[in-house]
Design a protein around this motif. Structure first.
Motif, PDB file in Angstrom:
ATOM      1  N   THR A   1       0.819  -1.216   0.000  1.00 44.83           N
ATOM      2  CA  THR A   1       0.000   0.000   0.000  1.00 44.83           C
ATOM      3  C   THR A   1       0.852   1.265   0.000  1.00 44.83           C
ATOM      4  O   THR A   1       0.558   2.237  -0.711  1.00 44.83           O
ATOM      5  N   THR A   2       1.928   1.268   0.806  1.00 44.23           N
ATOM      6  CA  THR A   2       2.762   2.469   0.926  1.00 44.23           C
ATOM      7  C   THR A   2       3.349   2.889  -0.411  1.00 44.23           C
ATOM      8  O   THR A   2       3.506   4.081  -0.691  1.00 44.23           O
ATOM      9  N   ALA A   3       3.683   1.913  -1.252  1.00 48.81           N
ATOM     10  CA  ALA A   3       4.296   2.239  -2.544  1.00 48.81           C
ATOM     11  C   ALA A   3       3.386   3.123  -3.382  1.00 48.81           C
ATOM     12  O   ALA A   3       3.848   4.056  -4.046  1.00 48.81           O
ATOM     13  N   TRP A   4       2.088   2.852  -3.342  1.00 50.10           N
ATOM     14  CA  TRP A   4       1.166   3.635  -4.161  1.00 50.10           C
ATOM     15  C   TRP A   4       0.905   4.992  -3.527  1.00 50.10           C
ATOM     16  O   TRP A   4       0.650   5.972  -4.230  1.00 50.10           O
ATOM     17  N   GLU A   5       0.979   5.061  -2.197  1.00 54.43           N
ATOM     18  CA  GLU A   5       0.874   6.360  -1.547  1.00 54.43           C
ATOM     19  C   GLU A   5       2.044   7.249  -1.941  1.00 54.43           C
ATOM     20  O   GLU A   5       1.876   8.438  -2.233  1.00 54.43           O
ATOM     21  N   LEU A   6       3.246   6.672  -1.981  1.00 54.76           N
ATOM     22  CA  LEU A   6       4.425   7.447  -2.369  1.00 54.76           C
ATOM     23  C   LEU A   6       4.333   7.886  -3.824  1.00 54.76           C
ATOM     24  O   LEU A   6       4.730   9.005  -4.182  1.00 54.76           O
ATOM     25  N   ALA A   7       3.793   7.015  -4.675  1.00 59.22           N
ATOM     26  CA  ALA A   7       3.613   7.381  -6.079  1.00 59.22           C
ATOM     27  C   ALA A   7       2.620   8.525  -6.209  1.00 59.22           C
ATOM     28  O   ALA A   7       2.812   9.448  -7.014  1.00 59.22           O
ATOM     29  N   CYS A   8       1.549   8.480  -5.415  1.00 55.66           N
ATOM     30  CA  CYS A   8       0.550   9.550  -5.446  1.00 55.66           C
ATOM     31  C   CYS A   8       1.163  10.880  -5.028  1.00 55.66           C
ATOM     32  O   CYS A   8       0.891  11.925  -5.636  1.00 55.66           O
ATOM     33  N   ILE A   9       2.006  10.854  -3.996  1.00 56.99           N
ATOM     34  CA  ILE A   9       2.638  12.075  -3.507  1.00 56.99           C
ATOM     35  C   ILE A   9       3.683  12.572  -4.490  1.00 56.99           C
ATOM     36  O   ILE A   9       3.834  13.772  -4.732  1.00 56.99           O
ATOM     37  N   GLY A  10       4.424  11.636  -5.058  1.00 59.19           N
ATOM     38  CA  GLY A  10       5.503  11.988  -5.980  1.00 59.19           C
ATOM     39  C   GLY A  10       6.861  11.925  -5.312  1.00 59.19           C
ATOM     40  O   GLY A  10       7.647  12.874  -5.409  1.00 59.19           O
ATOM     41  N   VAL A  11       7.156  10.813  -4.629  1.00 61.44           N
ATOM     42  CA  VAL A  11       8.427  10.635  -3.919  1.00 61.44           C
ATOM     43  C   VAL A  11       9.281   9.624  -4.665  1.00 61.44           C
ATOM     44  O   VAL A  11       8.806   8.533  -4.971  1.00 61.44           O
ATOM     45  N   PRO A  12      10.557   9.931  -4.996  1.00 57.59           N
ATOM     46  CA  PRO A  12      11.435   8.942  -5.635  1.00 57.59           C
ATOM     47  C   PRO A  12      11.544   7.695  -4.758  1.00 57.59           C
ATOM     48  O   PRO A  12      11.865   7.785  -3.568  1.00 57.59           O
ATOM     49  N   SER A  13      11.279   6.529  -5.337  1.00 57.91           N
ATOM     50  CA  SER A  13      11.183   5.313  -4.545  1.00 57.91           C
ATOM     51  C   SER A  13      11.923   4.147  -5.181  1.00 57.91           C
ATOM     52  O   SER A  13      11.968   4.015  -6.410  1.00 57.91           O
ATOM     53  N   LEU A  14      12.475   3.311  -4.302  1.00 55.51           N
ATOM     54  CA  LEU A  14      12.981   1.999  -4.669  1.00 55.51           C
ATOM     55  C   LEU A  14      12.085   0.969  -3.987  1.00 55.51           C
ATOM     56  O   LEU A  14      11.816   1.078  -2.785  1.00 55.51           O
ATOM     57  N   LEU A  15      11.631  -0.020  -4.736  1.00 50.12           N
ATOM     58  CA  LEU A  15      10.719  -1.005  -4.190  1.00 50.12           C
ATOM     59  C   LEU A  15      11.398  -2.355  -4.025  1.00 50.12           C
ATOM     60  O   LEU A  15      12.311  -2.712  -4.768  1.00 50.12           O
ATOM     61  N   VAL A  16      10.906  -3.099  -3.035  1.00 50.68           N
ATOM     62  CA  VAL A  16      11.313  -4.489  -2.847  1.00 50.68           C
ATOM     63  C   VAL A  16      10.047  -5.302  -2.594  1.00 50.68           C
ATOM     64  O   VAL A  16       9.154  -4.860  -1.864  1.00 50.68           O
ATOM     65  N   ALA A  17       9.950  -6.454  -3.236  1.00 48.64           N
ATOM     66  CA  ALA A  17       8.802  -7.338  -3.042  1.00 48.64           C
ATOM     67  C   ALA A  17       9.109  -8.269  -1.876  1.00 48.64           C
ATOM     68  O   ALA A  17       9.946  -9.161  -1.990  1.00 48.64           O
ATOM     69  N   VAL A  18       8.445  -8.023  -0.739  1.00 47.43           N
ATOM     70  CA  VAL A  18       8.753  -8.778   0.480  1.00 47.43           C
ATOM     71  C   VAL A  18       7.925 -10.053   0.575  1.00 47.43           C
ATOM     72  O   VAL A  18       8.434 -11.099   0.962  1.00 47.43           O
ATOM     73  N   VAL A  19       6.628  -9.974   0.248  1.00 48.52           N
ATOM     74  CA  VAL A  19       5.763 -11.142   0.305  1.00 48.52           C
ATOM     75  C   VAL A  19       5.194 -11.421  -1.083  1.00 48.52           C
ATOM     76  O   VAL A  19       5.206 -10.558  -1.970  1.00 48.52           O
ATOM     77  N   GLU A  20       4.698 -12.638  -1.268  1.00 45.53           N
ATOM     78  CA  GLU A  20       4.345 -13.111  -2.597  1.00 45.53           C
ATOM     79  C   GLU A  20       3.270 -12.260  -3.267  1.00 45.53           C
ATOM     80  O   GLU A  20       3.334 -12.005  -4.471  1.00 45.53           O
ATOM     81  N   ASN A  21       2.271 -11.794  -2.503  1.00 43.52           N
ATOM     82  CA  ASN A  21       1.191 -11.051  -3.138  1.00 43.52           C
ATOM     83  C   ASN A  21       1.630  -9.671  -3.623  1.00 43.52           C
ATOM     84  O   ASN A  21       0.857  -8.967  -4.263  1.00 43.52           O
ATOM     85  N   GLN A  22       2.888  -9.262  -3.322  1.00 39.55           N
ATOM     86  CA  GLN A  22       3.399  -7.977  -3.809  1.00 39.55           C
ATOM     87  C   GLN A  22       4.131  -8.110  -5.144  1.00 39.55           C
ATOM     88  O   GLN A  22       4.435  -7.107  -5.779  1.00 39.55           O
ATOM     89  N   ARG A  23       4.413  -9.339  -5.559  1.00 37.50           N
ATOM     90  CA  ARG A  23       5.290  -9.536  -6.713  1.00 37.50           C
ATOM     91  C   ARG A  23       4.708  -8.945  -8.004  1.00 37.50           C
ATOM     92  O   ARG A  23       5.399  -8.238  -8.742  1.00 37.50           O
ATOM     93  N   ALA A  24       3.438  -9.211  -8.264  1.00 36.38           N
ATOM     94  CA  ALA A  24       2.838  -8.701  -9.503  1.00 36.38           C
ATOM     95  C   ALA A  24       2.819  -7.181  -9.516  1.00 36.38           C
ATOM     96  O   ALA A  24       3.134  -6.539 -10.531  1.00 36.38           O
ATOM     97  N   GLY A  25       2.455  -6.560  -8.384  1.00 37.80           N
ATOM     98  CA  GLY A  25       2.453  -5.109  -8.311  1.00 37.80           C
ATOM     99  C   GLY A  25       3.836  -4.525  -8.462  1.00 37.80           C
ATOM    100  O   GLY A  25       4.018  -3.467  -9.085  1.00 37.80           O
ATOM    101  N   TYR A  26       4.819  -5.199  -7.898  1.00 41.81           N
ATOM    102  CA  TYR A  26       6.216  -4.760  -8.012  1.00 41.81           C
ATOM    103  C   TYR A  26       6.633  -4.725  -9.479  1.00 41.81           C
ATOM    104  O   TYR A  26       7.161  -3.721  -9.970  1.00 41.81           O
ATOM    105  N   GLU A  27       6.387  -5.813 -10.169  1.00 40.42           N
ATOM    106  CA  GLU A  27       6.810  -5.892 -11.576  1.00 40.42           C
ATOM    107  C   GLU A  27       6.077  -4.862 -12.433  1.00 40.42           C
ATOM    108  O   GLU A  27       6.679  -4.241 -13.318  1.00 40.42           O
ATOM    109  N   ALA A  28       4.800  -4.664 -12.162  1.00 44.92           N
ATOM    110  CA  ALA A  28       4.036  -3.690 -12.947  1.00 44.92           C
ATOM    111  C   ALA A  28       4.495  -2.264 -12.658  1.00 44.92           C
ATOM    112  O   ALA A  28       4.578  -1.436 -13.568  1.00 44.92           O
TER     113      ALA A  28
END
Length: 499
Positions: A242-269
């Motif tokens: 969830t936090t990743a999309w909040e940061l995208a909404c705000i406009g913060v430079p971000s590096l993502l890591v997929a920690v649990v399996e259900n995050q993998r598809a969102g990470y890749e997209a």
């Protein structure tokens, strides 16, 4: 206005991402004029803090969501929980309520009246047909809290001077914090060009972070203020939740890591859509820390280019996803009550109407003007309802418009009157039917059905003096105030022959 029950848990092990989304939807629902209750297990400290700030009531969640809808008087049950079964829609529909369901790809997928998959690119992937109603796919439907939208407005996307080193913030929480925060803090602390590393993680994980990343890392407890810290950071490293999309909404430079399996598809997209850069999965980071450290260094040396990505994220995640979800509820509820041209008719209530009538009875607005304003639990209602259907001194009707239930009218024989001569009438409109001019047709249909069985009966209505809509309704239907009759706080209006 209708009542909404949001089914969601927030535990130390499961995290608060689902609740954060749920609170965003609750904000939008209340802004649209609805009332909201949260049903679930809220154990995480930050989750409790967020709920306290929101002012939302929290209640226990029965396993049967149909009972939840009936006991809470909810026209909408919104589910943000992967564990709820595929039979949820049928149970909710038994009481005439609408099921809204959040899913993340295949996680939490179930038939619903309104389905929301707010993962990025979901609209391109689609979902199997399962008889669901409105299907909302894509990051445009990502629910964002008011605090996120406020941070979006405040953030100035300007170059930060990182000549003396960059400020890196690592945001972890719930399941994400299980070993991930320490690993990522160590990776970032080892990167050249990093002046300061802060980690937001639950306090129970701080010792593990220090053991892996050292004492120089700043540790911060989760709090709503993290958005301010994120906005001020040069770079944020976050789990792809969830936090990743909040940061995208705000406009913060971000590096993502997929920690649990259900995050993998969102990470890749997210990477494919150039919303953020990636460090890979947590397993990949642990397997090759030097490669992850090198990626952090490249991000810092290329912050200007990363900032050029932030408008992409801000455009795709505009902060209004929750409003779109609530608008879909309103449209679906409007379709539930039939068309204005359809005939309105009353029929005797049946055993299968029990959850429907309890839901209408427990609607908060209905309770405000009832003799007994307390909510009625399912167990006591079930016994009362069975006795009601067998009671010759009570007539109970369900009124439908074009086959769609829109209200109920009840007649109770009054004690002390001559047998069968005087009855008290009460009317309850389906919450979703309010505002559509249905009060008078529902009352008239009930009166017609009752009058056919009890010609010549006197009917009275007990109405609170300040309940002006009901006062106008019954006066317009021919009921006249009897100043000599006393019924506590209620006015008594009388109509001599409703047939």
């Amino acid at each position: 206005m209708t009542h909404v029950a949001i089914r969601c848990d927030a535990t130390p092990s499961g995290g608060i991402g689902h609740l954060v989304r749920a609170l965003s939807v609750a904000d939008a629902a209340r802004a649209a004029g609805h009332t909201v209750v949260v049903a679930g297990s809220i154990e995480a400290p930050l989750a409790r803090h967020l709920l306290a700030e929101s002012g939302l009531e929290v209640t226990a969640a029965p396993e049967d969501l149909g009972i939840l809808a009936a006991e809470q008087g909810a026209s909408v049950v919104h589910v943000d929980d992967y564990t709820i079964g595929a039979d949820a829609r049928d149970r909710v529909r038994a009481g005439g309520a609408l099921l809204s369901s959040m899913e993340d790809g295949t996680f939490g997928r179930r038939p619903a009246d309104v389905v929301v998959d707010s993962t990025i690119r979901a609209e391109r992937v689609g979902r199997p047909e399962d008889g669901s109603g409105e299907v909302l796919l894509g990051i445009a439907y990502a629910p964002m809290r008011a605090e996120v939208r406020a941070a979006r407005e405040k953030r100035v996307d300007e170059d930060h001077d990182v000549s003396r080193g960059a400020r890196v913030l690592i945001v972890m929480g719930g399941t994400d914090a299980t070993g991930a925060a320490g690993t990522l803090a160590a990776v970032c602390a080892a990167a050249e060009g990093v002046a300061h590393v802060s980690v937001i993680a639950p306090e129970h994980g701080w010792d593990a972070v220090r053991a892996e990343a050292g004492e120089d890392v700043e540790l911060l407890a989760p709090s709503p203020a993290f958005l301010e810290r994120a906005s001020a950071a040069d770079l944020v490293v976050s789990a792809a939740g969830t936090t990743a999309w909040e940061l995208a909404c705000i406009g913060v430079p971000s590096l993502l890591v997929a920690v649990v399996e259900n995050q993998r598809a969102g990470y890749e997209a997210a990477l494919a859509e150039r919303i953020a850069r990636g460090l890979g999965t947590l397993e990949q980071v642990r397997a090759d820390r030097s490669a992850a450290t090198a990626e952090v260094e490249r991000a810092i040396s290329d912050l200007r280019a990363m900032r050029s990505w932030t408008p992409v994220g801000r455009e795709k995640v505009d902060g209004h996803g929750a409003e779109r979800i609530v608008a879909a509820w309103d449209a679906a509820l409007a379709r539930r009550i039939g068309t204005a041209e359809a005939p309105v008719a009353a029929r005797p209530a049946t055993p299968s109407d029990s959850p429907l009538l309890l839901r209408w009875r427990n609607d908060p607005e209905t309770r405000k003007v009832s003799r007994d304003s307390d909510p009625v639990p399912w167990e006591s209602h079930s016994g009362w309802y069975a006795r009601t259907l067998e009671n010759p001194s009570r007539e109970l009707y369900v009124v439908e418009r074009g086959g769609a239930p829109v209200g109920t009218v009840r007649f109770d024989a009054l004690e002390g009157a001559s047998a069968g001569e005087e009855w008290e009438v009460s009317i309850t409109l389906a919450p979703e039917a309010r505002g559509h001019g249905l009060s008078r047709p529902v009352l008239a249909a009930g009166e017609a059905a009752f009058g056919a069985r009890h010609p010549g009966a006197v009917v009275v209505a007990a109405i609170l003096p300040d309940n002006l809509p009901s006062q106008r309704l019954f006066a317009g239907a021919g009921y006249v105030l009897d100043p000599d009759r006393d019924d506590g706080e209620f006015d008594v209006l009388v109509r001599r022959d409703p047939s």
